[in-house]
Design a protein around this motif. Structure first.
Motif, mmCIF file in Angstrom:
data_model
loop_
_atom_site.group_PDB
_atom_site.id
_atom_site.type_symbol
_atom_site.label_atom_id
_atom_site.label_comp_id
_atom_site.label_asym_id
_atom_site.label_seq_id
_atom_site.Cartn_x
_atom_site.Cartn_y
_atom_site.Cartn_z
ATOM 1 N N ASP A 47 36.374 42.982 43.012
ATOM 2 C CA ASP A 47 36.625 44.064 42.066
ATOM 3 C C ASP A 47 37.710 45.030 42.549
ATOM 4 O O ASP A 47 38.143 45.903 41.793
ATOM 5 C CB ASP A 47 35.338 44.820 41.735
ATOM 6 C CG ASP A 47 34.694 45.461 42.959
ATOM 7 O OD1 ASP A 47 35.115 45.158 44.085
ATOM 8 O OD2 ASP A 47 33.765 46.268 42.777
ATOM 9 N N LYS B 104 34.534 40.965 35.773
ATOM 10 C CA LYS B 104 35.456 41.631 34.864
ATOM 11 C C LYS B 104 36.848 41.786 35.471
ATOM 12 O O LYS B 104 37.833 41.970 34.748
ATOM 13 C CB LYS B 104 34.902 43.003 34.462
ATOM 14 C CG LYS B 104 33.703 42.921 33.526
ATOM 15 C CD LYS B 104 33.234 44.297 33.103
ATOM 16 C CE LYS B 104 32.079 44.220 32.105
ATOM 17 N NZ LYS B 104 32.476 43.590 30.830
ATOM 18 N N GLY C 259 40.307 38.636 35.101
ATOM 19 C CA GLY C 259 41.467 38.598 34.231
ATOM 20 C C GLY C 259 42.654 39.340 34.803
ATOM 21 O O GLY C 259 43.793 38.844 34.786
ATOM 22 N N ARG D 231 44.059 37.316 37.693
ATOM 23 C CA ARG D 231 44.744 36.093 37.244
ATOM 24 C C ARG D 231 46.138 36.390 36.702
ATOM 25 O O ARG D 231 47.065 35.597 36.888
ATOM 26 C CB ARG D 231 43.890 35.410 36.159
ATOM 27 C CG ARG D 231 44.397 34.037 35.747
ATOM 28 C CD ARG D 231 44.282 33.052 36.886
ATOM 29 N NE ARG D 231 44.959 31.799 36.615
ATOM 30 C CZ ARG D 231 46.252 31.593 36.864
ATOM 31 N NH1 ARG D 231 46.996 32.564 37.375
ATOM 32 N NH2 ARG D 231 46.796 30.425 36.634
ATOM 33 N N GLU E 209 30.962 35.381 31.971
ATOM 34 C CA GLU E 209 31.890 36.514 31.935
ATOM 35 C C GLU E 209 33.235 36.137 32.557
ATOM 36 O O GLU E 209 34.301 36.447 32.020
ATOM 37 C CB GLU E 209 31.283 37.707 32.677
ATOM 38 C CG GLU E 209 32.100 38.973 32.608
ATOM 39 C CD GLU E 209 32.063 39.639 31.251
ATOM 40 O OE1 GLU E 209 33.102 40.206 30.852
ATOM 41 O OE2 GLU E 209 31.006 39.589 30.595
ATOM 42 N N ALA E 210 33.198 35.469 33.712
ATOM 43 C CA ALA E 210 34.426 35.105 34.409
ATOM 44 C C ALA E 210 35.223 34.065 33.626
ATOM 45 O O ALA E 210 36.452 34.111 33.587
ATOM 46 C CB ALA E 210 34.099 34.580 35.804
ATOM 47 N N ALA F 243 37.010 35.758 31.016
ATOM 48 C CA ALA F 243 38.069 36.611 31.549
ATOM 49 C C ALA F 243 39.315 35.837 31.962
ATOM 50 O O ALA F 243 40.336 36.438 32.259
ATOM 51 C CB ALA F 243 37.537 37.406 32.741
ATOM 52 N N GLY F 244 39.217 34.508 32.019
ATOM 53 C CA GLY F 244 40.409 33.718 32.316
ATOM 54 C C GLY F 244 40.364 32.871 33.567
ATOM 55 O O GLY F 244 41.408 32.393 34.036
#
Length: 345
Positions: A29, A60, A63, A66, A86-87, A90-91
């Protein structure tokens, strides 16, 4: 030959070159710190990166990370399947889950659906330290057979939910058990294999164990992507992986050093010369072999396969190219003259 999957734009398996992976050790994070480390890993030669996703904040952040890197990002999920969802949203380019701790079938079904919808492969990360309890009871411990049975059990589960975009790893900290597990897996399936040892250790023993385990499997034609796990800066993992691929003959990049072990005939500081040459070769991109030999009597002959090299004498040495003597120079000039010759290649 294994089947092929794609992690982002990187092919894995199916005859594609063996790729190098590593894993960040920053807080995921902390986007700035994680991106900074990944960019260093990219510069070192990392081709696929994995990040731990222990909580929602980390998921979160995927993204944002990335968007600022140039290699595929794999998310490492334990316990909470919602973090995988979730991941993925997020991409993330791939999801690694552990069959021993992800939870019930409904959770696996949800992860499979999310990955299928986004064409994201799943790595089944079987680990000797977190095998299913029933398998540990059946086999009396994390044996190669237990690892393989765990992998196939999870493959069947993903297949049940119409998912087959799979890579498999079967890691322990034991070199013999790891080799045996991968050999059994390769003999029974064509899924691409992520090869490595877990908890390999500090750089000295970790690199040694990985060279034996990973290198031995690659020499047998087993393995499509690799990670050297070290208790060290992840950049060291990438350097070690590159060296293993070169030693196993799967990559021809940069310079390779060969040097003799010294003996009673050696009259120069061969160890110091070899270390100096090795350090300066780090900036040489040419795919050449460089020899540092301790004896002018047989040095050039023993290193005939080298592109260039030096052989020491008593206060002086020989500079040679493909076994042929170029000239004799004082010891103090040997290394500089060697690199002048390298520049001419």
């Amino acid at each position: 030959m294994s089947r092929q999957i794609h992690v982002g734009n990187v092919p894995v398996g199916g005859g594609a070159p063996v790729t190098i992976q590593s894993m960040t050790n920053t807080r995921t994070d902390d986007v700035a710190a994680t991106v900074e480390q990944i960019l260093r890993l990219e510069a070192a030669g990392c081709e696929i990166i994995r990040c731990a996703v222990p909580d929602l904040a980390a998921a979160k952040a995927v993204g944002a990370i990335r968007e600022r890197i140039h290699i595929p990002l794999v998310v490492d999920i334990h316990f909470d399947y919602k973090l995988a969802l979730e991941a993925a949203a997020a991409g993330a380019d791939a999801v690694r889950i552990n069959p021993g701790n992800i939870g019930g079938e409904d959770r696996v079904k949800a992860v499979a659906a999310a990955c299928r919808a986004r064409n994201i492969p799943i790595r089944i990360g079987v680990n000797g330290g977190s095998l299913e309890k029933e398998l540990l009871a059946k086999y009396g411990g994390p044996t190669p057979e237990a690892l393989v049975e765990s992998a196939f059990g999870h493959i069947r589960l993903l297949n049940r939910y119409d998912f087959d975009d799979i890579c498999v790893s079967l890691k322990t900290s034991s070199v013999p058990n790891t080799i045996a597990a991968y050999r059994q897996m390769a003999a029974q399936s064509d899924y691409p294999l992520h090869v490595g040892l877990t908890e390999a250790g500090t750089p000295r023993m970790g690199v040694l164990k990985s060279a034996v385990g990973i290198g031995g499997l690659l020499a047998l034609g087993i393995g499509d992507t690799i990670r050297v796990s070290l208790s060290a800066d992840p950049v060291e993992e990438v350097y070690a992986a590159r060296d293993i691929l070169k030693v196993v003959g799967l990559r021809r990049e940069g310079a390779e050093l060969v040097s003799c072990p010294t003996c009673g005939r050696t009259k120069i500081d061969l160890i110091g010369l070899a270390e100096e040459v090795e350090e300066r070769l780090k900036t040489v991109d040419k795919p050449i072999t460089v020899a540092v030999m301790g004896c002018v009597v047989n040095g050039p002959g023993e290193a005939r396969s080298a592109d260039v090299g030096i052989a020491g004498g008593d206060g002086e040495g020989l500079l040679f190219r493909r076994g042929e003597i170029v000239k004799k120079v004082p010891q103090s000039q040997l290394v500089d003259e060697l690199f002048r010759l390298i520049d001419q290649i």
